[in-house]
Design a protein around this motif. Sequence first.
Motif, PDB file in Angstrom:
ATOM      1  N   HIS A 165       0.802  -1.257  -0.003  1.00 53.30           N
ATOM      2  CA  HIS A 165      -0.108   0.014  -0.121  1.00 53.30           C
ATOM      3  C   HIS A 165       0.780   1.291   0.143  1.00 53.30           C
ATOM      4  O   HIS A 165       0.476   2.131   0.435  1.00 53.30           O
ATOM      5  CB  HIS A 165      -0.779  -0.071   1.009  1.00 53.30           C
ATOM      6  N   THR A 166       1.984   1.134  -0.609  1.00 53.25           N
ATOM      7  CA  THR A 166       2.821   2.306  -0.650  1.00 53.25           C
ATOM      8  C   THR A 166       2.499   3.386  -1.704  1.00 53.25           C
ATOM      9  O   THR A 166       2.486   4.513  -1.553  1.00 53.25           O
ATOM     10  CB  THR A 166       4.259   1.880  -1.126  1.00 53.25           C
ATOM     11  N   LEU A 167       1.822   2.835  -2.907  1.00 53.94           N
ATOM     12  CA  LEU A 167       1.529   3.689  -4.145  1.00 53.94           C
ATOM     13  C   LEU A 167      -0.118   4.080  -4.271  1.00 53.94           C
ATOM     14  O   LEU A 167      -0.820   3.173  -3.577  1.00 53.94           O
ATOM     15  CB  LEU A 167       1.963   2.949  -5.326  1.00 53.94           C
ATOM     16  N   ASP A 168      -0.287   5.241  -4.476  1.00 54.90           N
ATOM     17  CA  ASP A 168      -1.535   5.733  -4.668  1.00 54.90           C
ATOM     18  C   ASP A 168      -1.654   6.864  -5.845  1.00 54.90           C
ATOM     19  O   ASP A 168      -0.588   7.347  -5.726  1.00 54.90           O
ATOM     20  CB  ASP A 168      -2.252   5.904  -3.125  1.00 54.90           C
ATOM     21  N   PHE A 169      -2.748   7.422  -6.252  1.00 59.07           N
ATOM     22  CA  PHE A 169      -2.882   8.663  -7.132  1.00 59.07           C
ATOM     23  C   PHE A 169      -2.809   9.809  -5.820  1.00 59.07           C
ATOM     24  O   PHE A 169      -3.207   9.489  -4.767  1.00 59.07           O
ATOM     25  CB  PHE A 169      -4.283   8.459  -7.622  1.00 59.07           C
ATOM     26  N   ASP A 181       3.336   6.989  -0.473  1.00 59.20           N
ATOM     27  CA  ASP A 181       3.089   7.692   0.839  1.00 59.20           C
ATOM     28  C   ASP A 181       2.795   9.151   0.721  1.00 59.20           C
ATOM     29  O   ASP A 181       1.867   9.493   0.011  1.00 59.20           O
ATOM     30  CB  ASP A 181       4.173   7.474   1.720  1.00 59.20           C
ATOM     31  N   LEU A 182       3.317   9.969   1.348  1.00 58.73           N
ATOM     32  CA  LEU A 182       3.270  11.487   1.407  1.00 58.73           C
ATOM     33  C   LEU A 182       4.039  12.149   0.208  1.00 58.73           C
ATOM     34  O   LEU A 182       4.739  13.075   0.324  1.00 58.73           O
ATOM     35  CB  LEU A 182       3.453  12.075   2.595  1.00 58.73           C
ATOM     36  N   GLU A 183       3.708  11.463  -0.990  1.00 57.27           N
ATOM     37  CA  GLU A 183       4.459  12.041  -2.001  1.00 57.27           C
ATOM     38  C   GLU A 183       5.948  12.098  -1.910  1.00 57.27           C
ATOM     39  O   GLU A 183       6.471  13.071  -2.395  1.00 57.27           O
ATOM     40  CB  GLU A 183       4.053  13.440  -2.725  1.00 57.27           C
ATOM     41  N   GLN A 184       6.519  10.957  -1.362  1.00 59.72           N
ATOM     42  CA  GLN A 184       7.753  11.024  -0.953  1.00 59.72           C
ATOM     43  C   GLN A 184       8.516  10.420  -2.120  1.00 59.72           C
ATOM     44  O   GLN A 184       8.051   9.446  -2.911  1.00 59.72           O
ATOM     45  CB  GLN A 184       8.145  10.280   0.359  1.00 59.72           C
TER      46      GLN A 184
END
Lengths: 654, 154
Positions: A165-169, A181-184
């Motif tokens: 669950h690291t990547l998301d839009f 995560d937090l656009e890291q």
Amino acid sequence: MNEITLAINDRQVKGKEGDTVLEICQANGIDVPTLCHHEGLSDVGACRMCVVEIEKERSPVPACTYLARDGLVVKTNTEQLERYRRQILELIFTEHNHFCMFCEQSEDCELQKLAYRYQMDNVRYPYTFPSLPVDALSDYLVIDHNRCILCGRCIRACSEVAASHTLDFSQRGWKALVSADLEQPLGESSCTSCGACVQACPTGAIFSKLNLYKGKTDECQQIKTVCPACGVGCELNVLVKDNNLVRIEAPSLTEPRGPLCRMGRFRLLEPTPPRITSPLVRGKQGELEECSLDKAVQVIVERLAEAKDGFAGMISTRVPNETLSLFNKFIGEVVGSDSIDTRDGESYRIISEGIRLFQNNGRGLDIECPIEDILEADCIIVVGADPEKTNPIISTLVRRAVSQRKAKLIVIDSSRDVFPLWTDLWLKPRAGSEGVLLNGLAKILIDKGLVGPGKAQAELIQSLSQYETGEVSRTTGIENERLELAAEMYGWAEHGVIIYGEGLLQGNDASSITTILNLANITGNQVEGELRVISLKPCANSRGAWELGLAKGIKQDKPKGLYLLLADERESEELLSWLKGIDFLVVQTSYYSSVTSLANVVLPSPIWAEREGKYVTTDGRVLELKQVLQPKDGLPQDQEILIEISKKLGHRLS
Amino acid sequence: MGAKQLAEKVESILDNYQRDQGMLVSILQDIQAEYNYLPKEALVEVSQTLGAPLSRVYSVATFFKAFSLEPRGRYLINVCLGTACHVRGAVRILETIERELDIRPGKTTQDLKFTLETVNCVGCCALGPVVIIDGEYHGQMKTDKVKVLLENYT
């Protein structure tokens, strides 16, 4: 499942109720183009490439999300649909910067293939030329957002397959990006570098630095083998070109042992230390000098003829069964020594003693359950193990059980929480008091009646009487309530799995292992003689070596002479300090290392990709390691050298 | 604002929603109402307590325009750039405000007093050009009225 019949392109085809139109098309060999669909991942209908016309639907629908019904009339290839698809492709091309000549993925790109298929020779819309970031800071992975089509396959692979669950839009509309995560940067995020996203990506947006410009899929030979990185035994699909490793992929992303991890997918491709390409013998000045195999064998033979006693053998468990059993014979019959061990023999002796103390029924390691059991679990205890470090696929399975089945996760570790984002309860016993803690849990389970009928025998109850909760709490430094909570979580679970690893084995305490087996036994976590307990074994073929009886142990504290078949295993501090002071050291290894600088004779050894044979996985399955590369410079196999030495000593090994 | 206070505040908001993952949007709205933006530490706290992936929380927080990840000013200025306002010179109004406050749309003044946003029609075209400050509508705006208007907000 009810069978249904539908008409696709005027052809009657059959399918099952619950299938999507796309699944039925694919099962019947009807070609429907797709982009955001990927075998084994959920469907979202984002790209609209698979649109089909369905009678009585007022507009085309995506086949990947449309459930088939009996009597549907479907068209997949009308002129209008083809026009729509071409238009979608044009829009995708204008949205980001898709310039194939700069892209490593060119020729292996699904987007490019579709553009050729729809003969996209021009684009009727203005390009937007956004300036998007490229994240290349991770060790293995690069995300180039300019090549991303926002299909979301990587995001689904990351959550459904890797359970990271690291990547998301992030953001939306034309600002939308795939972010971690937090656009890291990936390297600073919770990413485990398993590479499932790389395999899922249809374009060149996510790729690995280690695969760059080595070759295209079509130019490569593909060989299925087994991963030598740990004992889980994942199948690998290795792509080879001109006797070089190009890429390692998972044959299927969806099998429990399918998705692969950073160790299997990437680390095997990393640059290695320099290879040993010729036998080496320590010369008069004390320097290692290259020599012929005959000369090296001669030196060993002379030494063995001189003094055989005090000679021992040690072997890495990265080598397949065939090499192991030949080595066993070599040390036993040719050298005539019963001092033989594997690099990880100590672990075996503790585990097997623990199993023997539990129940001396001769099942040995067969008492453990297959690792797929983790996926069924509703409670998992991880004790003294860090699967993310040693066996990442086990950790993936644990995360999947927690995120998809809401399994409760208890970590018992004296130094750190090994699943920081996932743990329900972290018990932090004082170092060395894990055994007391486990016994304490067993006692609470019995006292609370959370045990199967007739499971807790008087003998066990008697032996646990000293583990009163208050006492256990004082020894381990964990509050009573937390101990009771852990016992209840495990006791009420219908399918509790315990995973233990090297942290527990280092304590040299076989009774902790017996207690773990007792815990599983009294709570009824048992199927047909198998307990739901998994031990993490250190190497790819640890179990094979142990079952062949190589982990006998070296009799002396420090043998006078040692034949060390290290193969392509890397050195460790602990090994180095033990080797110091051995009179005569023969090392058969693939790489130059600090170990070779201690050796009197160094012999070459192939790496994993140049060997073949059988591996036994951590849960006892036998898998075939295939040879994917020709040995470097025509180097001999391990067995050939052993046979050669034996011949000189007048023995025939086979 | 101490990390501990923030954690306690977020905890209490989460408790109001029984720590239900399905209430993520409402939870974020409450945090935004409390701090006028979504501090990153709060997102981490929400993710850990709800057991929701951080990437998911971030995805929701960046999807809705109502949420901001940067501190917002005490007053929110919305300049309407809808068609009616546009033809009556809304762009010049916007430029005047930009110059006056020295910020671009979407940004906040350094003293955290004003945040400037644009909007495409608020439905009172007869009043155009319209500037809305914290819900108060100022119609028939003129460039020379901007400075006086902003000075009213302290």
